[in-house]
Design a protein around this motif. Sequence first.
Motif, short mmCIF file in Angstrom:
data_model
loop_
_atom_site.label_atom_id
_atom_site.label_comp_id
_atom_site.label_asym_id
_atom_site.label_seq_id
_atom_site.Cartn_x
_atom_site.Cartn_y
_atom_site.Cartn_z
N GLU A 41 11.80 3.64 -2.24
CA GLU A 41 10.71 2.67 -2.41
C GLU A 41 10.21 2.15 -1.07
OE1 GLU A 41 12.01 0.84 -6.78
OE2 GLU A 41 12.79 -0.04 -4.92
N ARG A 45 2.87 5.22 2.38
CA ARG A 45 1.75 5.91 1.73
C ARG A 45 0.66 4.95 1.25
NH1 ARG A 45 0.66 10.09 3.53
NH2 ARG A 45 -0.60 10.67 1.73
N HIS A 46 0.94 3.64 1.25
CA HIS A 46 -0.02 2.69 0.68
C HIS A 46 -1.41 2.75 1.30
CE1 HIS A 46 3.28 -0.10 -1.21
NE2 HIS A 46 3.29 1.13 -1.67
N LEU A 72 -3.56 5.39 -0.48
CA LEU A 72 -3.75 5.32 -1.93
C LEU A 72 -4.90 4.38 -2.26
CD1 LEU A 72 -0.02 5.00 -3.08
CD2 LEU A 72 -1.39 7.08 -2.87
N TRP A 85 -4.60 0.24 -7.23
CA TRP A 85 -3.93 0.50 -8.50
C TRP A 85 -3.53 1.96 -8.67
CZ3 TRP A 85 -2.59 -4.04 -9.96
CH2 TRP A 85 -3.45 -5.12 -9.79
N GLN A 86 -3.55 2.72 -7.60
CA GLN A 86 -3.14 4.12 -7.69
C GLN A 86 -1.65 4.24 -7.42
OE1 GLN A 86 -5.22 6.71 -4.98
NE2 GLN A 86 -4.03 8.52 -5.55
N TRP A 87 -0.96 4.99 -8.28
CA TRP A 87 0.47 5.20 -8.12
C TRP A 87 0.72 6.39 -7.21
CZ3 TRP A 87 3.92 1.69 -9.70
CH2 TRP A 87 3.53 0.79 -10.70
N GLU A 88 1.92 6.43 -6.62
CA GLU A 88 2.29 7.55 -5.76
C GLU A 88 2.37 8.83 -6.60
OE1 GLU A 88 4.14 4.82 -6.07
OE2 GLU A 88 4.23 3.81 -4.12
N SER A 89 1.91 9.92 -6.02
CA SER A 89 1.91 11.21 -6.68
C SER A 89 3.18 11.99 -6.32
CB SER A 89 0.68 12.01 -6.25
OG SER A 89 0.78 12.34 -4.86
N ASP A 95 3.15 12.57 -2.68
CA ASP A 95 3.62 11.43 -1.90
C ASP A 95 5.14 11.39 -1.88
OD1 ASP A 95 1.01 10.46 -1.35
OD2 ASP A 95 0.93 9.57 -3.35
#
Length: 259
Positions: free
Chosen positions: A101, A107-108, A111, A114-118, A121
Amino acid sequence: MTERTPPLLEARGLAVVAGRRRLVEDLELEVWPGEALAVLGPNGVGKTLTLQTLAGLRPPAAGEVRVDGRPLADWPRRLLAQRLGLLPQGTEDPFPATVMEEALIGRHPHLGFWQWESAEDLAIAREALDEVDLAGFGERALETLSGGERRRLSIATLLVQDPAVWLVDEPTNHLDPPHQLAVMRLLGARAATARAVLVTLHDVNLAAGWCARCLLLFGDGRWELGPAAEVLTEDAISRLYDMPVKRHEVAGRRLFLPA
């Protein structure tokens, strides 16, 4: 005529002040892709404050900082974080988190809201952890890490961020000798991929071995900047640290030791 590409990072007439002390005066600095530059000086001369000023975390007392030819103030923070990253000396962990985490925080800037890590990522984060010898640590809680492991995780988070300009404050803090060398190799490898790396160090010999240029800060406004082979001399280092040093040649390498 083709317009010249600006440096990745530049400072023009930069002044850094702490209270009534003018630590750095009229700094002129250009850092180009592929460069690793060491910032050297004893405690209290403004190495950390200079890095923070270059990162835009504190305003300069005078002068200007530019990234890609654009003033820092003109950059949206999210876009700036894609171009410039800072590794601070210390790290606080106010909330419980795992190693993975924490690494993914890098990676923030890449992004959307409201996009989650892929999956990509996550793969980038795993590769970064592997590069700093933390493979298999992803589910470990931060509070279970040693000081050296936590330091390497901070470096992994910057790897995950993958900025063009790396401002790295004492990256070898808390690290044993093998990991110190591994981190310097990693920073050199990143510079070789057209990034720019500015790193504050206390070890003159690490700077001499891994950085092409050096910036010496004397803490009274004075500074010296140039190729490491020219700037790192017995006289300059003795003046910088107010102690006599001698240069030695060992296996083709320059080493500076107390006289």
